[in-house]
Design an enzyme around this catalytic site. Structure first.
Site, PDB file in Angstrom:
ATOM      1  N   ASP A  15       0.758  -1.304  -0.059  1.00 20.86           N
ATOM      2  CA  ASP A  15       0.065   0.185  -0.095  1.00 20.86           C
ATOM      3  C   ASP A  15       0.783   1.126  -0.027  1.00 20.86           C
ATOM      4  OD1 ASP A  15      -2.386   1.628   0.680  1.00 20.86           O
ATOM      5  OD2 ASP A  15      -1.562   1.811   2.557  1.00 20.86           O
ATOM      6  N   ASP A  17      -0.079   5.015   0.911  1.00 16.88           N
ATOM      7  CA  ASP A  17      -0.333   6.183   2.000  1.00 16.88           C
ATOM      8  C   ASP A  17      -0.493   5.332   3.462  1.00 16.88           C
ATOM      9  OD1 ASP A  17      -0.213   8.124   0.168  1.00 16.88           O
ATOM     10  OD2 ASP A  17      -2.326   8.065  -0.257  1.00 16.88           O
TER      11      ASP A  17
HETATM   12 MG   LIG Z   1      -2.824   3.223   3.693  1.00 12.93          MG
END
Ligand SMILES: [Mg+2]
Ligand SMILES: [Zn+2]
Length: 203
Positions: A15, A17
């Site tokens: 992932d 952020d």
């Molecule tokens: Mg995230």
């Protein structure tokens, strides 16, 4: 057949952020992105291990009109340069720009690429020849863990980003990530330790 399967690559899906950089909502330029200082090390270790480092990121800010797609591409370009300066490399960066209630028809879609849907992994499999069942997924949200499970990978939850909120939310659903790690670097170290242990018989 088995020979072909054995040649497929393994990936650590990441992932973005709250995993690689601080989650600040909808950043529209690279100036707004704060890379966690250990992330360079973590990605370099993935590179050295032979696993592919593949970002899979939901960016509905595009469909919401908060981020322009060209700005997102610019962020990823600058991010790649920043990592390359530190001898770290992403093998693929995939994003989902869609938003169900978007004002823009091209982004208004109940898509198959928004995590936890597996679309971004399917595309990565086509592009990079990955065996997802032998891969890992690292992220801070419930949908990251579900995405990992959906593609048959081993999911790890981080405590950065939304991680501390995701942990009880996952427990409520009866879902247990295979590993909960403090940071991306801890998660990568855990994976690489685990892989080494598997390869070498214990004395
Ligand atoms: Mg995230
Ligand atoms: Zn999508």
């Amino acid at each position: 057949m088995s020979k072909i399967l054995r040649m497929k690559k393994r990936a650590i899906f990441l992932d973005r952020d709250g995993t690689i950089n601080r989650d600040v909502g909808y950043p529209n330029s690279y100036d707004m992105i704060e890379i966690y200082p250990y992330s360079f090390d973590a990605v370099r270790k993935i590179n050295a291990s032979g696993f592919l480092a593949v970002i899979v990121t939901n960016q509905s800010g595009i469909g919401r009109g908060l981020i322009q797609e060209k700005n997102l591409l610019d962020i990823h370009r600058k991010m790649s340069v920043d990592f390359a300066k530190r001898k770290a490399r992403f093998d693929g960066i995939y994003y989902c720009p869609h938003y169900l209630k978007s004002d823009f028809p091209e982004y208004r879609k109940d898509c198959s690429c928004r995590k936890p849907n597996p679309g971004m992994a399917k595309q990565a499999v086509r592009d990079l020849d990955i065996n997802t069942a032998k891969s890992y997924m690292i992220g801070d949200k419930v949908e990251d863990i579900l995405f990992g499970l959906n593609i048959g990978a081993t999911p790890l939850l981080l405590l950065t980003g939304y991680g501390r909120k995701s942990l009880p939310a996952l427990r409520e659903r009866g879902i247990q990530p295979v590993k909960v790690a403090e940071t991306l670097l801890d998660a990568v170290d855990w994976i690489l330790d685990r892989e080494n242990t598997g390869r070498r018989p214990k004395p």
